[in-house]
Motif scaffolding. Sequence first.
Motif, PDB file in Angstrom:
ATOM      1  N   ASN A 248      33.739  61.738  36.482  1.00 27.34           N
ATOM      2  CA  ASN A 248      33.269  60.485  37.049  1.00 27.34           C
ATOM      3  C   ASN A 248      33.936  59.328  36.319  1.00 27.34           C
ATOM      4  O   ASN A 248      34.147  59.383  35.098  1.00 27.34           O
ATOM      5  N   PHE A 249      34.248  58.267  37.063  1.00 23.26           N
ATOM      6  CA  PHE A 249      34.991  57.133  36.520  1.00 23.26           C
ATOM      7  C   PHE A 249      34.201  55.844  36.719  1.00 23.26           C
ATOM      8  O   PHE A 249      33.653  55.595  37.803  1.00 23.26           O
ATOM      9  N   ASP A 250      34.189  55.029  35.686  1.00 23.64           N
ATOM     10  CA  ASP A 250      33.672  53.663  35.747  1.00 23.64           C
ATOM     11  C   ASP A 250      34.772  52.787  35.170  1.00 23.64           C
ATOM     12  O   ASP A 250      35.044  52.816  33.960  1.00 23.64           O
ATOM     13  N   VAL A 251      35.440  51.994  36.035  1.00 20.57           N
ATOM     14  CA  VAL A 251      36.680  51.323  35.640  1.00 20.57           C
ATOM     15  C   VAL A 251      36.581  49.826  35.924  1.00 20.57           C
ATOM     16  O   VAL A 251      36.243  49.419  37.050  1.00 20.57           O
ATOM     17  N   GLU A 252      36.878  49.018  34.927  1.00 26.86           N
ATOM     18  CA  GLU A 252      36.970  47.571  35.072  1.00 26.86           C
ATOM     19  C   GLU A 252      38.431  47.170  34.950  1.00 26.86           C
ATOM     20  O   GLU A 252      39.091  47.486  33.952  1.00 26.86           O
ATOM     21  N   ILE A 253      38.923  46.432  35.960  1.00 22.66           N
ATOM     22  CA  ILE A 253      40.339  46.064  36.038  1.00 22.66           C
ATOM     23  C   ILE A 253      40.428  44.540  36.061  1.00 22.66           C
ATOM     24  O   ILE A 253      39.960  43.891  37.006  1.00 22.66           O
ATOM     25  N   THR A 254      41.031  43.987  35.024  1.00 23.96           N
ATOM     26  CA  THR A 254      41.177  42.530  34.931  1.00 23.96           C
ATOM     27  C   THR A 254      42.593  42.141  35.317  1.00 23.96           C
ATOM     28  O   THR A 254      43.568  42.631  34.729  1.00 23.96           O
ATOM     29  N   VAL A 255      42.677  41.259  36.332  1.00 26.71           N
ATOM     30  CA  VAL A 255      43.966  40.861  36.899  1.00 26.71           C
ATOM     31  C   VAL A 255      43.939  39.356  37.148  1.00 26.71           C
ATOM     32  O   VAL A 255      42.887  38.719  37.055  1.00 26.71           O
ATOM     33  N   PRO A 256      45.084  38.748  37.479  1.00 28.07           N
ATOM     34  CA  PRO A 256      45.065  37.323  37.854  1.00 28.07           C
ATOM     35  C   PRO A 256      44.053  37.062  38.969  1.00 28.07           C
ATOM     36  O   PRO A 256      43.845  37.896  39.849  1.00 28.07           O
ATOM     37  N   GLU A 257      43.463  35.898  38.946  1.00 31.89           N
ATOM     38  CA  GLU A 257      42.350  35.591  39.839  1.00 31.89           C
ATOM     39  C   GLU A 257      42.728  35.679  41.311  1.00 31.89           C
ATOM     40  O   GLU A 257      41.894  36.005  42.158  1.00 31.89           O
ATOM     41  N   ASP A 258      43.981  35.386  41.652  1.00 29.41           N
ATOM     42  CA  ASP A 258      44.397  35.391  43.059  1.00 29.41           C
ATOM     43  C   ASP A 258      44.937  36.744  43.513  1.00 29.41           C
ATOM     44  O   ASP A 258      45.480  36.861  44.605  1.00 29.41           O
ATOM     45  N   HIS A 259      44.806  37.769  42.693  1.00 26.36           N
ATOM     46  CA  HIS A 259      45.231  39.114  43.084  1.00 26.36           C
ATOM     47  C   HIS A 259      44.141  39.795  43.906  1.00 26.36           C
ATOM     48  O   HIS A 259      42.944  39.536  43.729  1.00 26.36           O
ATOM     49  N   ILE A 260      44.565  40.696  44.790  1.00 28.04           N
ATOM     50  CA  ILE A 260      43.680  41.632  45.491  1.00 28.04           C
ATOM     51  C   ILE A 260      43.948  43.012  44.903  1.00 28.04           C
ATOM     52  O   ILE A 260      45.107  43.412  44.726  1.00 28.04           O
ATOM     53  N   VAL A 261      42.891  43.759  44.601  1.00 32.34           N
ATOM     54  CA  VAL A 261      43.020  45.073  43.975  1.00 32.34           C
ATOM     55  C   VAL A 261      42.584  46.154  44.952  1.00 32.34           C
ATOM     56  O   VAL A 261      41.505  46.081  45.557  1.00 32.34           O
ATOM     57  N   ALA A 262      43.433  47.154  45.116  1.00 30.76           N
ATOM     58  CA  ALA A 262      43.092  48.381  45.846  1.00 30.76           C
ATOM     59  C   ALA A 262      42.927  49.482  44.817  1.00 30.76           C
ATOM     60  O   ALA A 262      43.687  49.542  43.844  1.00 30.76           O
ATOM     61  N   SER A 263      41.963  50.381  45.028  1.00 29.95           N
ATOM     62  CA  SER A 263      41.667  51.313  43.949  1.00 29.95           C
ATOM     63  C   SER A 263      40.996  52.576  44.450  1.00 29.95           C
ATOM     64  O   SER A 263      40.367  52.589  45.512  1.00 29.95           O
TER      65      SER A 263
END
Length: 794
Positions: A248-263
């Motif tokens: 099981n995964f619990d993942v926090e991904i910090t990126v530039p504010e205007d990015h969209i993240v697919a995961s």
Amino acid sequence: MRALALLIPFIGSLILSASADAQAVRQTKVPWEDKFRQLDEIWPTTNTYRTASGAPGRDYWQQQADYVIKVALDEKDRELTGSVTITYTNNSPDTLRYLWLNMDQNRFASDSKYVAQRRSDGDAKESYGTLRGAYGHQDGDFGFRVKSVTNGDGQDLKHTVVDTLMRVDLPIPLPAGAQSSFTVKWSHKTIEGEIYFGRGGYEHFEDDGNDIFQIAQWYPRLAVYSDNEGWHQQSFMGSSEFTLQFGNFDVEITVPEDHIVASTGVLQNADDVLTDEQKARLKKAETAKTPVMVVNAQEALHNETNTTRRTKTWRFKAENVRDFAWASSRKFQWDAQGYKTRDDRMVMAMSYYPKEASPLWDLYSTASQIHSLDVFGDKVFPYPYPVISSVNGQVGGMEYPMLAFNGPRPEKDKKTGDITYSRATKNALIAVVIHEAGHNWFPMIVNSDERHWTWMDEGLNTYLQFLAEQLWEDEFPSRRGEPRDIVDFMKSQNQVPIMTDGESLKNVGSNAYGKPATALNILRETILGRDLFDFAFAEYARRWKFKHPSPTDFFRTMEDASGVDLDWFWHGWFYTTDHVDIAIEDVTHYQIDTKDPDVEMPWDRNQAAGEPLSLTRERNEDLKKMVDGKSRLKDLYSEEDKFTVTNADRNKYNSTVKKLKDWEKELLSNEDHFTMIDFKNIGGLVMPIILEVTYDNGESEIVRIPAEIWRHNPKEISKLLITEREVVNITLDPRWETADTETSNNVWPRRGSESRLELFKRERRKGRNLMKDMKTEFKSGDDESENSEGGRPE
């Protein structure tokens, strides 16, 4: 036709040569080969972990690794910095003193085994891309930088990096049934995908200065510890893929504010990262009939042109997955559509792509994923995860749980700016999305060891991809699956058996994708039939869902669930490089010799009359003969030929018939036609014999003879057909369903093949014209050029 002597059976020849994989059994009297020998001698002995039926045993176990990860993307330096806390559960009966982790990014380090073993073809040729990559590996600063490895109390743990692996030594051995937690802090640069041909990395867009980041193999991951191999410790050399533990995964991904993240996984904090309108669109997509734009083109363009230094964190959770991947970019448009599975669960199918991917991606990416969910769900089992995503970027096709990276885009005309796509590009996108979505079943859920057995995920998935493509539209141009499409490879020299370790494969596309996919299609369509095959294949997937199967688990389950002994098939297709080339060597017509002189003598006379007149007799026909005009020289033999029937002949026949039983008399008077067909196995691969038989009245039928006809002689056999009508034409493998590599020897009577004769004009070869090439005029050697220093003109 020759007469067939009654009740004389056809006796097969002796078996011919020694079996390569059964050397423990020796035949010293004649050369010997048993294509149907059972594979028990080379398959592993079964036990309480893995049964002889191919199912997991009562004591089957597997480990679990759970991850809590925090990672930040530094867009400017294209670097990831993160920490992962891993909780490892030892479900094995063994006590473990250390744990092994995969550190796949180390493949790109300048001192990696992968970089050192890269070889050249020795032909003094290298592509620009290959040489560029070689310099990149040599000069690049890649690979994991491990900052610390600590236990739950913050104490340092001893760890040793071995190429793309890392051993973590446990201060206290981990007994069966216990857990251990530790934390690894690390960082690494992301590679530029175009240079390093990785399975992730970034793609830079010169026009707007933005990147698409596709992040894979990015965190330290537990290696598999299994009942049949122990630790799976093979270094990642770039070709063979991965075998991983579920968790099981619990993942926090910090990126530039205007990015969209697919995961991978389900978004946990939509309120923090999406607008109210985007959340409403996502909700609407659940019941939509067509994809809904969650982030539309205008919003993506706004993000592209208005960069910020602020960041935001996306949080995802995923349960019971073997890996985790993600992608991030301010260029992403995002569409979504809900799909209801056969077991009544809702799956959100989503696609992420830049403006350069429209209009192709918005038409076909999500639609292709939904089609995969439908077909694979029917043939294997319903998709068990809540989301499935397709992301466009520089990675042409690579799969992860719930997420895939896919490549094809339309083309933009540099002069006019027009955006178009070819039929080939459209079909390539549909095919790759189906293929990568299908990998969720194999190996993301039916979790085979890709590092060793590439075919177990690629071959099985390509087979199902073929089924899905053929259900997309009529005549979809599938690259792999049809037997006719594997023929050239099957007869080539550039191959090794399918059952070859992934790193040792040659021609991976054909050996690990095309050949096993075609073999399974033949097994389904020609050998088992769809009902038996589909049941057995689904049973294999059901048995090994969320488990770690081996090749023999697949082979044994297919036999167990279908009720058919297939050792000969696995041996030929998976353990050898034999190919299919079965030839019709000869055909002989027979009818029963009735012994009745009033039947047989006229038949003999007709046969003799059908023989060609010799040249000598033809030229002598008009010449005067000795007995001409001399009746005294003529007697009974001058009037009656050797085919004349006498009463003595009839009496002998009647006497013989009186001694026969009724069933023997019935056979003697049989008027059926008997056709003896001689076959030769040139390619070595035994297969069923499929014949289209045409009769003298123009009618035809298909005759199917099982592969077992080759059991006693895999080189040459004969088959007797008994038919009411005379056979006038025979075609072997008329529908090209066995991948027979030579069709010219598949017909009787023999006929020439048709092609085209190409006409061309001969052209005189001209030598190099340096004057023309260098655009200069001829100057006599006696004249001195004003600028003559023995060099070439500029």
